[in-house]
Design an enzyme around this catalytic site. Structure first.
Site, PDB file in Angstrom:
ATOM      1  N   THR A 174      12.321   2.114  -1.957  1.00 13.26           N
ATOM      2  CA  THR A 174      11.505   2.393  -0.679  1.00 13.26           C
ATOM      3  C   THR A 174      10.586   1.183  -0.147  1.00 13.26           C
ATOM      4  O   THR A 174      10.772   0.146   0.171  1.00 13.26           O
ATOM      5  CB  THR A 174      10.460   3.630  -0.343  1.00 13.26           C
ATOM      6  OG1 THR A 174       9.817   3.467  -1.419  1.00 13.26           O
ATOM      7  CG2 THR A 174      12.166   4.161  -0.800  1.00 13.26           C
TER       8      THR A 174
ATOM      9  N   LYS B 127      10.947   2.789  -9.354  1.00  5.24           N
ATOM     10  CA  LYS B 127      10.847   2.853  -7.801  1.00  5.24           C
ATOM     11  C   LYS B 127       9.351   3.536  -8.081  1.00  5.24           C
ATOM     12  O   LYS B 127       9.176   4.701  -8.564  1.00  5.24           O
ATOM     13  CB  LYS B 127      11.533   2.851  -7.004  1.00  5.24           C
ATOM     14  CG  LYS B 127      12.273   5.128  -7.195  1.00  5.24           C
ATOM     15  CD  LYS B 127      11.917   5.694  -5.806  1.00  5.24           C
ATOM     16  CE  LYS B 127      10.863   4.250  -5.236  1.00  5.24           C
ATOM     17  NZ  LYS B 127      10.046   5.585  -3.472  1.00  5.24           N
TER      18      LYS B 127
ATOM     19  N   THR C  53       7.562   7.607  -3.708  1.00  5.93           N
ATOM     20  CA  THR C  53       7.698   8.612  -4.693  1.00  5.93           C
ATOM     21  C   THR C  53       7.451   8.160  -5.814  1.00  5.93           C
ATOM     22  O   THR C  53       8.364   6.646  -6.351  1.00  5.93           O
ATOM     23  CB  THR C  53       8.141   9.602  -4.606  1.00  5.93           C
ATOM     24  OG1 THR C  53       8.592  11.089  -4.643  1.00  5.93           O
ATOM     25  CG2 THR C  53       9.997   9.450  -5.420  1.00  5.93           C
TER      26      THR C  53
ATOM     27  N   GLU D 129       1.135  -0.231  -3.580  1.00  2.00           N
ATOM     28  CA  GLU D 129       0.815  -1.501  -2.261  1.00  2.00           C
ATOM     29  C   GLU D 129       0.003  -1.860  -1.950  1.00  2.00           C
ATOM     30  O   GLU D 129      -1.539  -1.044  -1.298  1.00  2.00           O
ATOM     31  CB  GLU D 129       1.751  -0.014  -0.655  1.00  2.00           C
ATOM     32  CG  GLU D 129       2.529   0.799  -0.800  1.00  2.00           C
ATOM     33  CD  GLU D 129       1.941   2.893  -0.742  1.00  2.00           C
ATOM     34  OE1 GLU D 129       1.379   2.785  -0.226  1.00  2.00           O
ATOM     35  OE2 GLU D 129       3.389   2.805  -0.269  1.00  2.00           O
TER      36      GLU D 129
ATOM     37  N   ASN E  87       0.089   2.245   5.167  1.00  2.00           N
ATOM     38  CA  ASN E  87      -0.556   3.763   4.720  1.00  2.00           C
ATOM     39  C   ASN E  87      -0.459   4.273   6.642  1.00  2.00           C
ATOM     40  O   ASN E  87      -0.616   5.334   6.075  1.00  2.00           O
ATOM     41  CB  ASN E  87      -0.684   4.698   3.586  1.00  2.00           C
ATOM     42  CG  ASN E  87       0.165   3.753   2.150  1.00  2.00           C
ATOM     43  OD1 ASN E  87       0.886   4.827   2.690  1.00  2.00           O
ATOM     44  ND2 ASN E  87      -0.420   3.783   1.792  1.00  2.00           N
TER      45      ASN E  87
END
Lengths: 392, 392
Positions: free
Chosen positions: B144, B170, B181, B264, B387
């Site tokens: 993702t 992932k 997730t 991230e 985010n």
């Protein structure tokens, strides 16, 4: 500002900070005040925190002054204990009281030796400046990464006499071993016996500073004190305790929420209200998990009504609840009903989320009565900027 | 890539993601494989997580396939359970097995209904593509916000026969109700009985995924599975368990550390090693507190050797230790000795901290033997960017 009677304040620049901005302050009660305090529970405790505890025991909680420095936490250094003791003694000598009637508090960089002569040299000047009107000077001198002074005052009538409570605080992250910590000093001219004063501070702290999170970190220096000197002539009797508790809690909550609003890099104050949990403590766990979730905090920064992140944080809080009974409201708008997406106007809500005050309501349906209120702030690029290059 | 025998892989675009990138994948074992799994402990659990548990019970852990979709978490929706059941049944029909032999897994947005016909319509095409060589296609389809595919493989000789383990994973934040997730799928051609397989997965998980934190959040969909189909002809007997456990743990640690490295906005993988704690669990608490501290993570982002933040985070971890016995090393350079500042060349260390791999050693002197290793990443402006505006 309507300040409590019988207190004096002063601040000065002692050369502890690199920039020339007041970094030393005194708060003095004209007569010994009944004092109570709450400290960090971190296993690593700064020297002034350890000495405060000792002084409170030795003086039986009868305190004359608080000596505060910014720019150096006096923590994790070779000479920390000696520095805290020596500077407290010097302040006591000038004020004409015992060393154990002085409570030291420090905030700033960790692991760097604090030169006590900077403080002792500045003390005579500081004592000369003492005045009942220099409250705001002290509120300014204790600031580190804070962008605004944080104070709160209240008046209440007890037994026909006016009683005043005034508090000041500092803190912008929950902890900054390098330039910050949370300090709070509350003064009142009510007379309050030792045991209820402790109990009321503890309860007020639970509902304010213990319900506050900026980044989830906890300082080595956190100190919250209350001094009650009785100068108003009013006594907080058993009958008046409920009222006094309410006003004290209100002042503490005002101070704590100002810290969240001024969180490093923050643009928004987030108030989280949880209801319907099995106990207050379960509600508090849910509220804390939501408040500490970087995903929730970044979503609010982006004005994104991302309720999935909120229910998810509650889900890992450790509190037991049924997701299918959860309603979530953002700015009063239902975004989740019975654990599922609710219909809402996305553009309209996004606009509402751009406000400086954001409210998250997390309601669990059913008969349980556990509630909690918690304060935090959004998480923005600014936080990274402030903390990514602080020491160097 | 040396892949385990007897497994086939396929991926396709089923129209679940908005962008045309494979979002549906199958992992199939030619014969029923012994399967074990670990799931999120979040109270809010996605429908596929709940159904996986049911299927593992109903099939006695004898599993043929994993059906994975990205782009929708199938969580907190009205039709979630029905969608997971229907799509598992459809996959089972095409593969010629029972529905309970199919494990579903989903990752993506929460609270948005997942259209099952997108999956059932794509299944025939997907089944036709099944091939032992499409392992990397699946590793790509489950991504993702990940920026790289994450895989790990290992070979080991057991009883004179070669056994292979291959895993893919992932995840870039620990949770993203909106687009991420943690999922991990490990395949081996060893034969491993049910009870030791469960025990070894649990131990491997403790030392890898349970020792990993990107942002401290925990997903509603986290799923880690291992399938052992015995196609190599080698059995993991009691005597070989130690060796197999080591290799399995190694593969899981490689997968987990890739997630931290790809966190991230992360620019650095941070590996934290704690030793000398009273127990392994106390060491783990200390490591986790350091790993979750935004102040530590931003300091590392800024190449700032700010050891005060590290000892401070350890101090509030809840683990009992004496601060005066703590040594801290950054990139092997002592920065704190016996809880006090150590002498070090600041410019030199700052340069070393600019590396992509940063190592924090937290050593408590004494006779205690508790150790832990933990992975996290630095916290940068990029995390906020990703985010702060995800859903909208």
């Amino acid at each position: 500002l309507k300040l409590p009677l019988g207190f004096q304040y002063a601040s000065a620049y002692a050369g502890i900070r690199k920039v020339e901005k007041d970094d030393l302050a005194l708060i003095v009660s004209d007569s010994p005040a009944e004092a109570a305090a709450v400290f960090t529970t971190n296993r690593v405790q700064a020297a002034p925190v350890r000495l405060c505890k000792k002084h409170l025991r030795a003086s039986g909680g009868k305190v004359r002054a608080i000596l505060i420095n910014a720019g150096n936490a006096n923590c994790a250094t070779r000479t920390g204990d000696a520095v805290a003791a020596e500077t407290s003694r010097a302040a006591a000598a000038i004020l004409g009281c015992k060393a154990e009637q002085v409570l030291p508090a420090s905030t700033g960089v960790i692991g760097v030796e604090l030169d006590p002569t900077k403080i002792t040299a500045a003390l005579p000047k500081l004592a000369k400046r003492l005045s009942p009107r220099r409250f705001l000077d002290v509120a300014g001198a204790i600031m580190t990464t804070d962008t605004v002074r944080k104070t709160s005052t209240a008046e209440v009538s007890i037994g026909g006499k006016t009683v005043r409570i005034a508090g000041m605080t500092k803190g912008a992250g929950m902890i900054h071993p390098n330039m910050a910590t949370t300090l709070a000093f509350v003064m009142t001219d009510a007379r309050v016996p030792a045991a209820p004063l402790k109990a009321m501070l503890s309860e007020g702290n639970r509902l304010s500073y213990s319900s506050l999170s900026v980044d989830g970190d906890m300082s080595t220096n956190d100190t919250l004190t209350v001094m009650a000197n009785g100068a108003s002539g009013a006594s907080v009797t058993a009958a008046a305790r409920g009222l006094f508790q309410e006003v004290l809690t209100h002042v503490l909550q005002e101070l704590a929420s100002q810290i969240a609003r001024d969180g490093e890099g923050a643009r928004k104050l987030i108030t989280i209200h949880v209801s319907g949990a099995s106990t207050d403590s379960a509600a508090s766990r849910i509220a804390r998990a939501i408040a500490n979730s970087p995903l929730v905090k970044t979503a609010i920064a982006g004005a994104d009504p991302n309720w999935g992140r909120i229910i998810c944080a509650a889900g890992y809080s450790g509190a037991v609840f049924s997701p299918s009974k959860v309603d979530i409201l953002l700015q009063g708008v239902p975004v989740c009903h019975n654990g599922l997406a609710a219909e809402f106007g996305e553009a309209e809500l996004t606009a509402k989320l751009k406000a400086k005050d954001v409210k998250i309501d997390f309601r669990i349906a059913g008969k349980r009565q556990g509630t909690a209120r918690f304060w935090t702030c959004d998480l923005t690029e600014g936080y990274i900027g402030i903390n990514g290059s602080y020491r160097t």
